[in-house]
Design a protein around this motif. Sequence first.
Motif, mmCIF file in Angstrom:
data_model
loop_
_atom_site.group_PDB
_atom_site.id
_atom_site.type_symbol
_atom_site.label_atom_id
_atom_site.label_comp_id
_atom_site.label_asym_id
_atom_site.label_seq_id
_atom_site.Cartn_x
_atom_site.Cartn_y
_atom_site.Cartn_z
ATOM 1 N N PHE A 1 0.699 -1.343 -0.111
ATOM 2 C CA PHE A 1 -0.200 0.081 -0.075
ATOM 3 C C PHE A 1 0.685 1.466 -0.039
ATOM 4 O O PHE A 1 1.751 1.472 0.875
ATOM 5 N N VAL A 2 0.721 2.054 -1.103
ATOM 6 C CA VAL A 2 1.420 3.308 -1.182
ATOM 7 C C VAL A 2 0.339 4.362 -0.779
ATOM 8 O O VAL A 2 -0.552 4.659 -1.923
ATOM 9 N N ARG A 3 0.714 5.412 -0.269
ATOM 10 C CA ARG A 3 -0.074 6.605 -0.147
ATOM 11 C C ARG A 3 0.865 7.871 -0.445
ATOM 12 O O ARG A 3 1.669 7.998 0.552
ATOM 13 N N ASN A 4 0.526 8.596 -1.171
ATOM 14 C CA ASN A 4 1.612 9.703 -1.394
ATOM 15 C C ASN A 4 2.986 9.105 -1.883
ATOM 16 O O ASN A 4 2.854 8.147 -2.663
ATOM 17 N N ASP A 5 3.879 9.433 -1.071
ATOM 18 C CA ASP A 5 5.337 9.062 -1.450
ATOM 19 C C ASP A 5 5.783 8.139 -0.044
ATOM 20 O O ASP A 5 6.838 8.206 0.176
ATOM 21 N N SER A 6 4.818 7.716 0.570
ATOM 22 C CA SER A 6 5.052 6.701 1.652
ATOM 23 C C SER A 6 4.607 5.203 1.520
ATOM 24 O O SER A 6 3.691 4.914 0.899
ATOM 25 N N LEU A 7 5.192 4.386 2.369
ATOM 26 C CA LEU A 7 4.714 2.970 2.206
ATOM 27 C C LEU A 7 3.923 2.542 3.394
ATOM 28 O O LEU A 7 4.387 3.191 4.581
ATOM 29 N N VAL A 8 2.488 2.344 3.493
ATOM 30 C CA VAL A 8 1.877 1.859 4.486
ATOM 31 C C VAL A 8 2.307 0.451 4.999
ATOM 32 O O VAL A 8 1.932 -0.487 4.296
ATOM 33 N N ILE A 9 2.715 0.274 6.167
ATOM 34 C CA ILE A 9 3.082 -0.798 6.771
ATOM 35 C C ILE A 9 2.250 -1.646 7.730
ATOM 36 O O ILE A 9 2.571 -2.669 8.164
ATOM 37 N N LYS A 10 1.652 -0.710 8.611
ATOM 38 C CA LYS A 10 0.669 -1.013 9.684
ATOM 39 C C LYS A 10 -0.459 -0.529 9.508
ATOM 40 O O LYS A 10 -0.743 0.771 8.794
ATOM 41 N N LYS B 1 1.078 2.777 10.557
ATOM 42 C CA LYS B 1 2.522 3.559 10.274
ATOM 43 C C LYS B 1 2.605 3.438 9.011
ATOM 44 O O LYS B 1 2.569 2.588 8.106
ATOM 45 N N LYS B 2 3.671 4.664 8.549
ATOM 46 C CA LYS B 2 3.819 4.760 7.344
ATOM 47 C C LYS B 2 5.396 4.977 7.466
ATOM 48 O O LYS B 2 5.998 5.537 8.406
ATOM 49 N N GLU B 3 6.087 4.691 6.319
ATOM 50 C CA GLU B 3 7.551 5.009 6.235
ATOM 51 C C GLU B 3 7.934 5.434 4.772
ATOM 52 O O GLU B 3 6.914 5.284 3.928
ATOM 53 N N PRO B 4 8.934 6.395 4.736
ATOM 54 C CA PRO B 4 9.023 6.718 3.225
ATOM 55 C C PRO B 4 9.196 5.831 2.189
ATOM 56 O O PRO B 4 9.690 4.560 2.561
ATOM 57 N N ILE B 5 8.961 6.002 0.972
ATOM 58 C CA ILE B 5 9.000 5.173 -0.118
ATOM 59 C C ILE B 5 10.311 4.531 -0.101
ATOM 60 O O ILE B 5 10.344 3.270 -0.729
ATOM 61 N N GLY B 6 11.423 5.226 0.327
ATOM 62 C CA GLY B 6 12.711 4.421 0.260
ATOM 63 C C GLY B 6 12.717 3.228 0.908
ATOM 64 O O GLY B 6 13.794 2.229 0.991
ATOM 65 N N TYR B 7 11.528 3.176 1.934
ATOM 66 C CA TYR B 7 11.511 1.746 2.916
ATOM 67 C C TYR B 7 11.318 0.698 2.146
ATOM 68 O O TYR B 7 11.211 -0.611 2.498
ATOM 69 N N ASN C 1 -6.704 2.604 4.415
ATOM 70 C CA ASN C 1 -7.625 3.122 5.797
ATOM 71 C C ASN C 1 -8.325 1.726 5.956
ATOM 72 O O ASN C 1 -9.043 1.648 7.082
ATOM 73 N N ILE C 2 -8.382 0.820 5.140
ATOM 74 C CA ILE C 2 -9.369 -0.505 5.151
ATOM 75 C C ILE C 2 -8.159 -1.451 5.426
ATOM 76 O O ILE C 2 -7.380 -1.900 4.559
ATOM 77 N N PRO C 3 -8.155 -2.153 6.841
ATOM 78 C CA PRO C 3 -6.926 -3.001 6.946
ATOM 79 C C PRO C 3 -7.026 -4.395 6.249
ATOM 80 O O PRO C 3 -8.504 -4.723 5.924
ATOM 81 N N PRO C 4 -5.994 -4.837 5.503
ATOM 82 C CA PRO C 4 -6.073 -5.976 4.571
ATOM 83 C C PRO C 4 -6.218 -7.077 5.832
ATOM 84 O O PRO C 4 -6.046 -7.164 6.632
ATOM 85 N N PRO C 5 -6.717 -8.395 4.871
ATOM 86 C CA PRO C 5 -6.705 -9.598 5.728
ATOM 87 C C PRO C 5 -5.507 -10.263 5.931
ATOM 88 O O PRO C 5 -4.566 -9.941 5.258
ATOM 89 N N PRO C 6 -5.150 -10.811 7.304
ATOM 90 C CA PRO C 6 -3.936 -11.271 7.568
ATOM 91 C C PRO C 6 -3.420 -12.335 6.454
ATOM 92 O O PRO C 6 -4.211 -12.980 6.141
ATOM 93 N N PRO C 7 -2.085 -12.203 6.451
ATOM 94 C CA PRO C 7 -1.629 -13.256 5.080
ATOM 95 C C PRO C 7 -1.767 -14.769 5.813
ATOM 96 O O PRO C 7 -1.869 -15.168 6.940
#
Length: 223
Positions: A115-124, A130-136, A212-218
């Motif tokens: 999931f990428v929002r703007n130039d951030s990676l959504v990881i939680k 939680k979001k991290e810079p796209i470089g993550y 904003n909608i959490p995905p199902p667990p892997p």
Amino acid sequence: MQWPVGKHLMKNLNYILILFLILSSCSKLDKKKPLYELYSQDFKKLRVDNEIRIVDLDSVSNFSELRKKMGQLTCEGRLPGLRFKSNDTIYHLTGYADCPTSAEISCYFRRNLLFVRNDSLVIKFGKNKKKEPIGYLKTELNEIMSKTYTFQRNENKLKPALIHFYVDDKYPISTTKRALKEIVKQFTKINTENSSDYFKYNILFEGYDISNIPPPPPSSTPN
């Protein structure tokens, strides 16, 4: 009596030499370096098959305008091919956007979701979002590749990645470019080091922030 004249002549020659060196340096700077072109996995094949239509990101001002153009092409049965320039590289990739007049619902199963929002990676997600810079992205892809359940069954290939991509319209198109650039670079590096189809990916251009909608667990079970 001739010395002053000779000295004056030498000064003039020095000035001419300095001027020549300056002009020569400027001439070298004016010469443009050849642009490097970087292609996503399926761009070249689809272009040869005449299945894509190019959208230049420099022709749009924001993400919504880009997605609208892509959606129109989808309605026409064409796949959008995206092109943009960053520094000394021209990037070519494909993307997907739903046709706004279609009632069809796309379903994607057995995918590694990003999931990428703007130039951030959504990881939680949820309260712990939680979001991290796209470089993550490089770190996140390495994490995916370290898990056995992210691979296709009995194959040394990962399940394709589906990247849900959304950019708020308050951001300029340069934000979209920055995120796409990192996506293309990281997946190209992985597939160059392994095989061309080792880790395929698709980018789905969303009309809203699906993070904003959490995905199902892997699933921890094989396919």
